[in-house]
Design a protein around this motif. Structure first.
Motif, mmCIF file in Angstrom:
data_model
loop_
_atom_site.group_PDB
_atom_site.id
_atom_site.type_symbol
_atom_site.label_atom_id
_atom_site.label_comp_id
_atom_site.label_asym_id
_atom_site.label_seq_id
_atom_site.Cartn_x
_atom_site.Cartn_y
_atom_site.Cartn_z
ATOM 1 N N ASN A 30 3.126 67.684 75.517
ATOM 2 C CA ASN A 30 4.384 68.373 75.753
ATOM 3 C C ASN A 30 5.044 68.724 74.438
ATOM 4 O OD1 ASN A 30 6.481 66.285 74.918
ATOM 5 N ND2 ASN A 30 5.076 65.130 76.238
ATOM 6 N N HIS A 140 -0.070 60.792 87.614
ATOM 7 C CA HIS A 140 0.690 60.234 86.499
ATOM 8 C C HIS A 140 1.092 61.327 85.497
ATOM 9 C CE1 HIS A 140 1.980 57.088 83.777
ATOM 10 N NE2 HIS A 140 1.292 57.664 82.801
ATOM 11 N N LYS A 143 3.740 63.589 86.894
ATOM 12 C CA LYS A 143 5.039 62.930 86.895
ATOM 13 C C LYS A 143 5.667 62.995 85.486
ATOM 14 C CE LYS A 143 7.152 58.724 88.701
ATOM 15 N NZ LYS A 143 6.909 57.325 89.025
ATOM 16 N N GLU A 144 4.832 62.752 84.490
ATOM 17 C CA GLU A 144 5.324 62.831 83.109
ATOM 18 C C GLU A 144 5.827 64.228 82.778
ATOM 19 O OE1 GLU A 144 2.448 61.459 80.274
ATOM 20 O OE2 GLU A 144 3.247 59.420 80.326
ATOM 21 N N LYS A 145 5.081 65.229 83.263
ATOM 22 C CA LYS A 145 5.493 66.614 83.009
ATOM 23 C C LYS A 145 6.883 66.875 83.591
ATOM 24 C CE LYS A 145 1.136 69.047 82.473
ATOM 25 N NZ LYS A 145 0.031 69.682 83.195
#
Lengths: 159, 387
Positions: A30, A140, A143-145
């Motif tokens: 990211n 996972h 979700k982080e994104k």
């Protein structure tokens, strides 16, 4: 500091670029952390009917470690079956690079994630069963994104 | 391979004339400046002569100059030394958001010890707002510390105006002049500043020597207690060779300051404009013209990460630095770049180049060429689009 192997991969990265019609494409990383990796794979069946990753390309925005680990993961994944490719882990990458500075180890995980995501896309795109490990990893990452996007939104609002 | 050093803001080579001035104090004139015998007297005279040179350089009195080991030590001494003397009555500190880490971390340390801390915001070019400063001052404010010339984006604050506000409100004013010292004239006899930090290795002097100007009447507790050196403000056997070198470096700066300012500003602008014109997706961070340090260039390259860029340049012999998160120890982008409102991608893609006494036009031309190549290579690998 970086090992000569890391510098060499950074300086002349292997397999960079895009595949025009990839069978799978994965993205990891990211902009907040400063690393974004896109991985493209081409999958073909061999004579025995096994699915082989025949071509891999990457595009990466990031530091020398991010670019070097991208280069290594493409080397490692090329010619492997889907099952074999899914067994690759960050240690495989770090070993080839003869180590990474501790703070950069996460870059190798990024490469593993990008490959996993490309395989995930390939499998789901071809209506194939997704191994449960891979599905969990995918969830996972998704979700982080989401978390990152919310953080970015908040940051933009605060500016 | 050809090498081009464009990191003078990090440190400078020691001028050969400075080395010559220092050498006798390692071998023949090695006395301890506190000793009574002739060896000691010789060292003492060299120390005090150097102090006078440095004092004259900024229009200070001899006893207002304290030699330290670094700008970091000077800045720690200011924060903790003032807090120790005045902290019971005055427990509020004001700094800017773009201070060097040593001011920032000293202030945050004091915050952890119960002090109130205000961090002044800055505008897009890195300037503090005088109204905000004035509003932030309270009866409890002990000191305002604002960096003179910013080490990353080159912003030169109007310290005269900031000092005037502080004076009006009877608040002490400190400025970290590590980057501006020797580049622009500083005269504390007219400048309303109570404490000022400078460093030797940024002005072609040796590493390991710093200075704190402490206006008469301002009391400070030492960080280092001991034999009572530097009027009891900083005990430690005096680094005579280093201090002699620092004084020589000041002398040399004084002689060439005007011409060097003009020459460096021209090189700075040549580098800046050369990059902005020949590479798309670039912008300058910090102000232009006389309000910018004469040696500082800081440019963001979109879709390219700074650490990669620094290494690519290094392959071609060029030394530069970056504010990217990837190059920092905590993986956070530079607090200075985020304070001026840069997005993450622009902060990650920042490159600082700083010119100096030995930089030539040819080196600037070479750098622009190599930079163009490096950026284009990295953008080919990058999945991000740029405009």
């Amino acid at each position: 500091m970086y090992s000569p192997q890391t510098i060499a991969h950074f300086r002349t990265p292997h397999n960079y670029g895009e595949l025009k019609h990839p069978d799978g494409r994965g993205e990891a990383g990211n902009i907040i952390c400063g690393d974004i990796m896109s991985l493209y794979i081409e999958v073909k069946k061999n004579k025995k009917g096994k699915e082989i990753i025949t071509a891999v390309k990457f595009k990466t925005y990031g530091c020398a470690a991010a670019i070097a680990t991208s280069s290594v993961i493409t080397d490692l994944a090329k010619g492997k079956t889907i099952e074999e490719a899914l067994l690759l882990n960050k240690k495989d990458i770090v070993d080839i690079l003869h180590g990474l500075p501790p703070i950069k180890i996460h870059c190798s995980l990024l490469a593993i994630d990008a490959l996993g995501e490309a395989i995930y896309q390939y499998l789901t795109g071809h209506k194939r069963p997704v191994p449960s490990d891979l599905a969990t990893r995918h969830q996972h990452i998704e979700k982080e994104k989401q978390i990152i996007e919310e953080r970015l939104k908040k940051l933009k609002e605060s500016l | 391979m050809k090498t081009v050093y464009l990191d003078y803001a990090a440190t400078t080579p020691v001028d050969p004339r400075v080395v010559s001035a220092m050498l006798p104090y390692f071998s023949r004139k090695y006395g301890n400046s506190m000793s009574l015998h002739s060896f000691g007297q010789e060292a003492y005279r060299a120390l005090e002569k150097s102090r006078q040179t440095v004092a004259d350089f900024i229009g200070a009195h001899l006893e207002e100059i304290i030699f330290t080991s670094s700008a970091t030590e000077s800045n720690n001494l200011v924060m903790k030394g003032l807090a120790s003397v005045y902290g019971r009555k005055k427990n509020h500190i004001i700094i800017s958001k773009i201070e060097h880490d040593c001011v920032l971390e000293s202030a945050r340390y004091l915050k952890s010890q119960g002090f109130a801390l205000t961090e002044l915001s800055v505008d897009k070019e890195g300037f503090v707002n005088l109204q905000e400063l004035e509003r932030s001052i309270t009866d409890a404010t002990l000191v305002v510390s604002v960096i003179h010339g910013n080490n990353e984006i080159g912003t030169i604050q109007d310290v005269a105006a900031i000092g005037a506000v502080c004076k009006n409100h009877h608040v002490l004013f400190h400025t970290d002049a590590s980057q501006s010292f020797g580049k622009v004239p500083i005269d504390v006899s007219s400048l309303p500043v109570d404490l000022l930090t400078a460093s030797s290795h940024k002005i072609y002097g040796p590493k390991g020597v710093g200075m704190l100007y402490l206006r008469r009447g301002v009391i400070i507790d030492p960080l280092l207690h001991g034999g009572g050196h530097e009027w009891g403000k900083r005990s430690s056997t005096s680094n005579v060779a280093g201090i002699v070198g620092f004084a020589k470096a000041c002398e040399l700066c004084e002689n060439v300051m005007k011409t060097e300012h003009k020459r460096l500003s021209a090189l700075r602008d040549m580098l800046t404009d050369g990059i902005l014109k020949s590479i798309k997706g670039t912008h300058l961070n910090g102000p232009r013209g006389a309000k910018r340090l004469s040696n500082n260039v800081n440019i963001s390259f979109s879709a390219v990460e700074g650490e990669s860029l620094v290494l690519e340049l290094d392959f071609n012999g060029i030394a530069a630095s970056t504010g990217s998160a990837c190059s920092s120890k905590n993986l956070q982008p530079s607090h200075v770049l985020t304070a001026i409102g840069l997005t993450h991608v622009d902060a990650h893609g920042s490159l600082r180049m700083s010119v100096g006494r030995f930089t030539t036009k040819k080196e600037i031309e070479y750098t622009i060429r190599m930079l163009k190549q490096a950026v284009s290579k990295l953008r080919n690998i990058s999945p991000l689009h740029y405009s």
